[in-house]
Write a protein that holds these residues in place. Structure first.
Motif, PDB file in Angstrom:
ATOM      1  N   CYS A 114       0.865  -1.180   0.000  1.00 55.22           N
ATOM      2  CA  CYS A 114       0.000   0.000   0.000  1.00 55.22           C
ATOM      3  C   CYS A 114       0.903   1.231   0.000  1.00 55.22           C
ATOM      4  N   ILE A 167       0.413   8.097  -2.873  1.00 55.09           N
ATOM      5  CA  ILE A 167       0.946   8.450  -4.185  1.00 55.09           C
ATOM      6  C   ILE A 167       0.623   9.898  -4.498  1.00 55.09           C
ATOM      7  N   TYR A 178       3.151  -0.026   3.929  1.00 56.79           N
ATOM      8  CA  TYR A 178       2.685   1.252   3.372  1.00 56.79           C
ATOM      9  C   TYR A 178       3.895   2.152   3.138  1.00 56.79           C
ATOM     10  N   LEU A 182       1.069   1.009 -10.499  1.00 60.86           N
ATOM     11  CA  LEU A 182       0.140   0.233  -9.674  1.00 60.86           C
ATOM     12  C   LEU A 182       0.091  -1.215 -10.130  1.00 60.86           C
ATOM     13  N   VAL A 203       0.196  -2.975  -6.438  1.00 60.52           N
ATOM     14  CA  VAL A 203      -0.287  -2.196  -5.295  1.00 60.52           C
ATOM     15  C   VAL A 203      -1.727  -2.584  -4.983  1.00 60.52           C
ATOM     16  N   LEU A 208      -4.199   2.401  -1.684  1.00 54.40           N
ATOM     17  CA  LEU A 208      -3.595   3.647  -2.117  1.00 54.40           C
ATOM     18  C   LEU A 208      -4.275   4.845  -1.462  1.00 54.40           C
ATOM     19  N   SER A 209      -3.453   5.723  -0.909  1.00 51.68           N
ATOM     20  CA  SER A 209      -3.885   7.061  -0.512  1.00 51.68           C
ATOM     21  C   SER A 209      -3.436   7.998  -1.621  1.00 51.68           C
ATOM     22  N   ILE A 210      -4.356   8.781  -2.147  1.00 54.44           N
ATOM     23  CA  ILE A 210      -4.034   9.661  -3.279  1.00 54.44           C
ATOM     24  C   ILE A 210      -3.974  11.096  -2.784  1.00 54.44           C
ATOM     25  N   TRP A 244      -8.613   0.713  -2.993  1.00 57.32           N
ATOM     26  CA  TRP A 244      -8.169  -0.574  -2.472  1.00 57.32           C
ATOM     27  C   TRP A 244      -8.753  -1.696  -3.325  1.00 57.32           C
ATOM     28  N   TRP A 268     -10.793  -1.975  -8.706  1.00 55.13           N
ATOM     29  CA  TRP A 268     -10.531  -1.042  -7.617  1.00 55.13           C
ATOM     30  C   TRP A 268     -11.843  -0.605  -6.973  1.00 55.13           C
TER      31      TRP A 268
END
Length: 455
Positions: free
Chosen positions: A226, A229, A255, A270, A275, A278-280, A302, A310
């Motif tokens: 994770c 990004i 992470y 990704l 991956v 993901l935190s964007i 996720w 996704w």
């Protein structure tokens, strides 16, 4: 002779006494790297003796990020040979060099690490593994131009692990951080770290305490990846927030900061890296979901396994909505026009609060702000990321001061200029750190419950 520990810590301190003190504090799974080029005036044998032989001796050339002149190859080898007299545990000798007689004679008690730093754009790892030089361990270092470049190392590292070969292969630069942190999971035998009390020796090198906190030495091929990004992301509190929660939940996830500012590159990375969560962050909150066929802005993605569809959420909106519910109702002045501003506006409008939005593309006058009479101010620009950033739209803030009762700062660094202004104005302040904690907690729940599978 002992095998090479997983962590190799480069002694980059400005003075030898500081370097020696750091080396003495290192745990058993961390070997100090003595860079002779960083202490050129000192006697190499004496330095090795001070470390009680427990070190990896290196003398790095300028062309490989060191300080020893490339024009003096004989002097450099002579300096290394002097260090060998102190009987160090390990010696680093460049991949393509023949082993000098003085060093060959010490092979009964000194192990050789053969290393190569290739120029940007060169990726010859697999070819080099087919013609290994004499040595007990091997290090290949390249440069990450794109985030997905990290994935190119995995087959070679797995190949080396299956054959019992002590190899470390990683990429320099901010985009190469995954290759450094994931060495153990991918099959690497060791990785390099910066001292916790000294500077990094190379771009992208992480402090020892960070690698230990992420439990990089314990990672296995079943770990999922994770990360956060965007660009910039190296300052992010995300790794320090999420990794302990994964560990407490006995979840095999790691992470990391994933430095990338372009949606096409992000999509490729990704898939290449597999991956799962993901935190964007900026500038990808709108572009990346759209590139994946999702409607944004989203800050959380996720999936159960690589290749699965996704799922997305906007935990920024959830956190902001929670904060908004306890604030005095009334009109709100919204500063900014990016993804966070769009999220803020949607939440404000859903709560029935009138909004006056201002940005460089949508200017308003102080008179318009005063006539609007905002009770709340929401700072959703990027100003505040850098310490020297001023508060945005200072003239508009002063126009709003008489009516304002509360303020929200999205930037989660402490004491931004906007936060200082809001405190000085006597406003109730929702700090960025509080919003971060709330939205990140919602992200962690989704990652822990929704992500699985292997790297």
């Amino acid at each position: 002779m002992n095998a090479l520990p997983f962590h190799v810590v480069t002694l980059t301190h400005p003075g030898w006494e500081e370097a020696l003190a750091c080396a003495k504090r290192l745990p058993g799974d961390a070997l100090p790297e003595l860079r002779l080029d960083l202490f050129p005036e000192a006697d190499p044998e004496a330095l090795v003796d001070a470390l009680r032989r427990r070190c990896l001796v290196t003398c790095r050339r300028v062309s490989e990020g060191g300080r020893w002149p490339d024009e003096d190859p004989e002097g450099r080898l002579t300096h290394l040979a002097k260090a060998v007299k102190g009987r160090p545990a390990w010696l680093d000798l460049e991949w393509d060099l023949p082993v000098p007689e003085e060093i060959q004679a010490a092979r009964t008690h000194v192990r050789l690490l053969r290393s190569i730093h290739v120029p940007p754009g060169v990726f010859d790892l697999e070819a080099r593994l087919q013609r290994l030089p004499e040595g007990e361990a091997f290090k290949w270092v390249g440069w990450a131009d794109r985030l997905e470049d990290n994935a190119r190392l995995r087959p070679a590292l797995a190949w080396a692990r299956d054959r019992g070969l002590a190899l470390s292969a990683f990429l320099m630069g901010p985009k190469g951080i995954p290759s450094r942190a994931l060495q153990g999971a991918w099959g690497g035998a060791f990785t390099y770290a910066a001292p916790d009390d000294g500077p990094a020796a190379a771009p992208g090198q992480l402090p020892l305490a960070t690698l230990q906190a992420w439990r990089c030495a314990r990672l296995h091929p079943g770990h999922g990846l994770c990360g956060v990004i965007g660009d910039p992301v190296l300052h992010s509190r995300g790794p320090a927030f999420h990794n302990p929660r994964f560990q407490r939940a006995f979840k095999d996830l790691l992470y990391l900061p994933l430095a990338c500012g372009e949606a096409g590159e992000a999509v490729a990375a990704l898939e290449a890296l597999g991956v799962l969560g993901l935190s964007i962050t900026a500038p990808l909150k709108l572009d990346l979901p759209q590139a994946l066929g999702l409607e944004g802005p989203l800050n959380t993605l996720w999936r159960r396994a690589p290749g699965d569809p996704w799922q997305g959420a906007n935990t920024d909106a959830e956190a902001f909505g929670q904060a908004l519910s306890s604030l005095v109702p009334g009109p709100v002045l919204l500063l900014g026009a990016g993804g966070v501003a769009r999220t803020s506006r949607a939440s404000l409008e859903a709560a029935g609060r009138p909004v006056l939005q201002v940005s460089r593309q949508r200017p308003v006058t102080p008179g318009e702000v005063a006539a609007f009479g905002p009770v709340g101010l929401v700072q959703a620009t990027s100003l505040g990321m850098a310490p020297e950033d001023p508060a945005p739209f200072g003239d508009l803030l002063e126009a709003a001061r008489p009516s304002a009762r509360w303020a929200v700062e999205w930037i989660y660094k402490e004491d931004t200029a906007f936060a200082l202004w809001a405190r000085e104005a006597g406003l109730a302040l929702v700090e960025g750190s509080a919003l971060f904690e709330a939205q990140a907690e919602a992200q962690s729940r989704r990652f822990i419950e929704g992500c699985g599978g292997a790297l």
